[in-house]
Design an enzyme around this catalytic site. Structure first.
Site, PDB file in Angstrom:
ATOM      1  N   LEU A  21       0.816  -1.216   0.000  1.00  0.00           N
ATOM      2  CA  LEU A  21       0.000   0.000   0.000  1.00  0.00           C
ATOM      3  C   LEU A  21       0.846   1.260   0.000  1.00  0.00           C
ATOM      4  CD1 LEU A  21      -2.645  -1.131   2.655  1.00  0.00           C
ATOM      5  CD2 LEU A  21      -2.884  -1.169   0.155  1.00  0.00           C
ATOM      6  N   GLY A  22       1.987   1.208   0.635  1.00  0.00           N
ATOM      7  CA  GLY A  22       2.861   2.370   0.697  1.00  0.00           C
ATOM      8  C   GLY A  22       4.101   2.043   1.495  1.00  0.00           C
ATOM      9  N   GLY A  24       7.209   4.004   3.925  1.00  0.00           N
ATOM     10  CA  GLY A  24       7.763   5.190   4.567  1.00  0.00           C
ATOM     11  C   GLY A  24       9.258   5.047   4.776  1.00  0.00           C
ATOM     12  N   GLY A  25       9.777   5.813   5.740  1.00  0.00           N
ATOM     13  CA  GLY A  25      11.212   5.807   5.964  1.00  0.00           C
ATOM     14  C   GLY A  25      11.731   4.540   6.602  1.00  0.00           C
ATOM     15  N   VAL A  29       3.806  -0.759   4.394  1.00  0.00           N
ATOM     16  CA  VAL A  29       2.446  -1.081   4.832  1.00  0.00           C
ATOM     17  C   VAL A  29       1.780  -1.857   3.703  1.00  0.00           C
ATOM     18  CG1 VAL A  29       0.220  -0.194   5.597  1.00  0.00           C
ATOM     19  CG2 VAL A  29       2.326   0.967   6.292  1.00  0.00           C
ATOM     20  N   ASP A 133       2.343  14.880  13.282  1.00  0.00           N
ATOM     21  CA  ASP A 133       2.651  14.653  11.868  1.00  0.00           C
ATOM     22  C   ASP A 133       1.369  14.621  11.042  1.00  0.00           C
ATOM     23  OD1 ASP A 133       4.371  14.366   9.717  1.00  0.00           O
ATOM     24  OD2 ASP A 133       4.479  12.185   9.876  1.00  0.00           O
TER      25      ASP A 133
END
Length: 279
Positions: A21-22, A24-25, A29, A133
């Site tokens: 799904l995505g 990040g750092g 996910v 955030d």
């Protein structure tokens, strides 16, 4: 385990990982389903599973993930991400199928989604937690978005940078995790975040969601930080013809340099933004 590409089908900790799904750092996910039945040949409803990358499974990375799970687990609100299960370097949570808030196509639905998230943030603040955030990509919406059905509304996600005020007053890491286009001055100055810190970020997010603009444009991070710290709020109505000066007044208060000059709550701020737009 490292999963490459967008489409996968990989058994992991009793789940079948299906789709990226995505990323990040520190983690990816994925959409996944719990494998059920004696032979694992049946599957439950979809969840999202966050899995730390192999090079972030050190003590610090594992501790941050555990803290993120603990923070989200404390919160009970229809527009805050629901978490389910936590392993050593992974966690499962509610799967939201519609993508970020920018996928909504009308002004009314975007304003309603922002209002829902504002209410979620106010609830979070009453629990002594500051998200720190807030940004468009951390507000997800259901594909069948319904302003009148909380189970199909907007959801605030990613509490990985959240502060628990009762703990962080005495035990602060000094590690600032925030997205610069939405970062409040006090956060950039290393001061303790507060509810108004999220209000600032939500105001910046609302501006982008509603107009496509961010408050400040800069060529590099240093200039962007300087803008948040020292540049006056922009006159948005000079750039967006359908906005009035009343919007500029509301927005200027929402991102005041002094957090004490901002609105009393995120919900109040979004109400004023909506009223200024509809004038």
């Amino acid at each position: 385990m490292r999963i490459y590409g967008r489409l996968v089908a990989y058994p992991f900790e009793g789940y079948l990982v299906e789709t990226l799904l995505g990323h990040g750092g520190e983690a990816g996910v994925y959409r996944a389903r719990r494998m059920t039945g004696d032979s694992g040949d049946r599957f439950a409803s979809a969840v999202a599973i966050k899995i730390l990358d192999e090079d972030h499974r050190d003590d610090a990375g594992v501790a941050r993930l555990a803290r993120e799970f603990r923070v989200a687990q404390r919160l009970r609100h229809p527009h805050v991400i629901e978490v389910y299960e936590h392993g050593y370097y992974w966690m499962t949570m509610q799967y939201i199928d519609g993508g970020p808030i920018s996928r909504l196509t009308t002004m009314s639905t975007r304003l309603e989604a922002l209002a829902q998230v504002a209410d979620a943030l106010d609830c979070t603040h009453r629990s002594g937690i500051v998200h720190t955030d807030v940004k468009p990509t951390n507000i997800l919406v259901h594909q069948a978005f319904s302003p009148n059905d909380h189970s199909r509304g907007a959801v605030l996600v990613d509490f990985g940078a959240a502060h628990i005020l009762a703990e962080d007053v005495w035990n602060r890491s000094g590690r600032m995790l925030a997205s610069l286009p939405y970062a409040a001055p006090e956060l950039l100055q290393g001061r303790l975040p507060q509810a108004a810190t999220d209000e600032y970020a939500l105001a910046c997010t609302a501006l982008e969601v509603l107009t496509g603009l961010t408050p400040y444009a800069a060529d590099n991070p240093s200039d962007l930080i300087d803008a948040h710290l020292h540049r006056p709020p922009p006159d948005v109505s000079a750039l967006v013809p359908w906005l009035t000066r009343s919007f500029d007044v509301v927005f200027a208060r929402s991102i005041a340099k002094d957090p004490d000059r901002r609105y009393e709550s995120c919900a109040e701020m979004i109400q004023h933004i909506a009223a200024a737009i509809h004038r």
